[in-house]
Design a protein around this motif. Structure first.
Motif, PDB file in Angstrom:
ATOM      1  N   THR A 108       0.857  -1.180   0.000  1.00  0.00           N
ATOM      2  CA  THR A 108       0.000   0.000   0.000  1.00  0.00           C
ATOM      3  C   THR A 108       0.899   1.238   0.000  1.00  0.00           C
ATOM      4  OG1 THR A 108      -1.751   1.170   1.176  1.00  0.00           O
ATOM      5  CG2 THR A 108      -0.236  -0.086   2.518  1.00  0.00           C
ATOM      6  N   ALA A 143       0.996   4.065   1.336  1.00  0.00           N
ATOM      7  CA  ALA A 143       1.273   4.752   2.603  1.00  0.00           C
ATOM      8  C   ALA A 143       2.442   4.119   3.351  1.00  0.00           C
ATOM      9  CB  ALA A 143       0.031   4.755   3.481  1.00  0.00           C
ATOM     10  N   ARG A 144       2.597   2.827   3.285  1.00  0.00           N
ATOM     11  CA  ARG A 144       3.637   2.165   4.085  1.00  0.00           C
ATOM     12  C   ARG A 144       5.052   2.444   3.580  1.00  0.00           C
ATOM     13  NH1 ARG A 144       0.120  -3.135   4.776  1.00  0.00           N
ATOM     14  NH2 ARG A 144      -1.551  -2.162   5.948  1.00  0.00           N
ATOM     15  N   ALA A 159       1.725  11.773   9.928  1.00  0.00           N
ATOM     16  CA  ALA A 159       0.453  11.996   9.226  1.00  0.00           C
ATOM     17  C   ALA A 159       0.574  13.198   8.288  1.00  0.00           C
ATOM     18  CB  ALA A 159      -0.676  12.191  10.230  1.00  0.00           C
ATOM     19  N   GLY A 213      -1.818  11.533   5.488  1.00  0.00           N
ATOM     20  CA  GLY A 213      -2.839  10.601   5.964  1.00  0.00           C
ATOM     21  C   GLY A 213      -3.487  11.092   7.240  1.00  0.00           C
ATOM     22  N   THR A 214      -4.578  10.448   7.587  1.00  0.00           N
ATOM     23  CA  THR A 214      -5.243  10.764   8.848  1.00  0.00           C
ATOM     24  C   THR A 214      -4.513  10.051   9.981  1.00  0.00           C
ATOM     25  OG1 THR A 214      -6.741   8.885   8.714  1.00  0.00           O
ATOM     26  CG2 THR A 214      -7.476  10.962   7.676  1.00  0.00           C
ATOM     27  N   PRO A 237      -5.771   8.109  12.381  1.00  0.00           N
ATOM     28  CA  PRO A 237      -6.150   6.688  12.501  1.00  0.00           C
ATOM     29  C   PRO A 237      -5.532   5.810  11.410  1.00  0.00           C
ATOM     30  CG  PRO A 237      -8.079   8.088  12.778  1.00  0.00           C
ATOM     31  CD  PRO A 237      -6.962   8.969  12.314  1.00  0.00           C
ATOM     32  N   SER A 238      -5.476   6.325  10.192  1.00  0.00           N
ATOM     33  CA  SER A 238      -4.903   5.552   9.086  1.00  0.00           C
ATOM     34  C   SER A 238      -3.406   5.315   9.303  1.00  0.00           C
ATOM     35  CB  SER A 238      -5.134   6.293   7.772  1.00  0.00           C
ATOM     36  OG  SER A 238      -4.460   5.659   6.720  1.00  0.00           O
ATOM     37  N   VAL A 239      -2.675   6.361   9.640  1.00  0.00           N
ATOM     38  CA  VAL A 239      -1.239   6.231   9.875  1.00  0.00           C
ATOM     39  C   VAL A 239      -0.988   5.308  11.060  1.00  0.00           C
ATOM     40  CG1 VAL A 239       0.848   7.501  10.531  1.00  0.00           C
ATOM     41  CG2 VAL A 239      -0.658   8.415   8.766  1.00  0.00           C
ATOM     42  N   GLN A 261      -2.801   2.756  12.004  1.00  0.00           N
ATOM     43  CA  GLN A 261      -2.994   1.372  11.559  1.00  0.00           C
ATOM     44  C   GLN A 261      -1.787   0.878  10.757  1.00  0.00           C
ATOM     45  OE1 GLN A 261      -6.710   1.273   9.449  1.00  0.00           O
ATOM     46  NE2 GLN A 261      -7.913   1.140  11.335  1.00  0.00           N
ATOM     47  N   HIS A 262      -1.277   1.725   9.870  1.00  0.00           N
ATOM     48  CA  HIS A 262      -0.107   1.336   9.079  1.00  0.00           C
ATOM     49  C   HIS A 262       1.105   1.123   9.984  1.00  0.00           C
ATOM     50  CE1 HIS A 262      -2.056   1.733   5.258  1.00  0.00           C
ATOM     51  NE2 HIS A 262      -2.337   3.003   5.455  1.00  0.00           N
TER      52      HIS A 262
END
Length: 121
Positions: free
Chosen positions: A29, A31-32, A50, A55-56, A58-60, A62-63
């Motif tokens: 993905t 982002a990673r 972030a 990114g948001t 929460p998204s960052v 999780q990654h």
């Protein structure tokens, strides 16, 4: 390990190939690798990451959790904030090499290159 006829090298064990596929899958993905790229420049907290990767929180988060579980990044407490840094410098080398090569190709022949994502990779 078996030697390929005429190839001059030994094939890696199936387990090693599976581990490599899992590591590449973890970075599948955008982002990673972006997070790994950002952390290769220096440590950062969640808010800074972030902002860097667009990114948001929460998204960052999780990654980062997945990257931490895989042992690619780690964190340490600095006062009230969590600071993230690279745990596996070899992965940084791979990400830098791949991103650098693709950026160089894009700069030299943007109209002629085949995009890996267009191949369904």
């Amino acid at each position: 390990m078996s030697t390929r006829a005429g190839g001059g090298f030994d094939d890696p064990p199936t387990e090693v190939l599976a581990e490599a596929a899992a590591a590449f899958g973890l970075l599948a993905t955008p982002a990673r690798p972006h997070i790994v790229w950002a952390l290769s420049q220096g440590e950062s907290d969640m808010t800074g990451l972030a902002e860097l990767v667009g990114g948001t929180l929460p998204s960052v988060s999780q990654h980062l959790t997945k990257l931490k579980l895989a042992g690619l990044v780690r964190s340490r407490r600095e006062g009230r904030r969590q600071v993230y840094l690279v745990e596996d410098p070899d992965v940084v080398t791979v990400v830098r090499l791949m991103v650098g090569q693709l950026a160089a190709r894009a700069a030299h022949a943007p109209a002629q290159r085949v995009r890996l994502r267009d191949l369904g990779v």
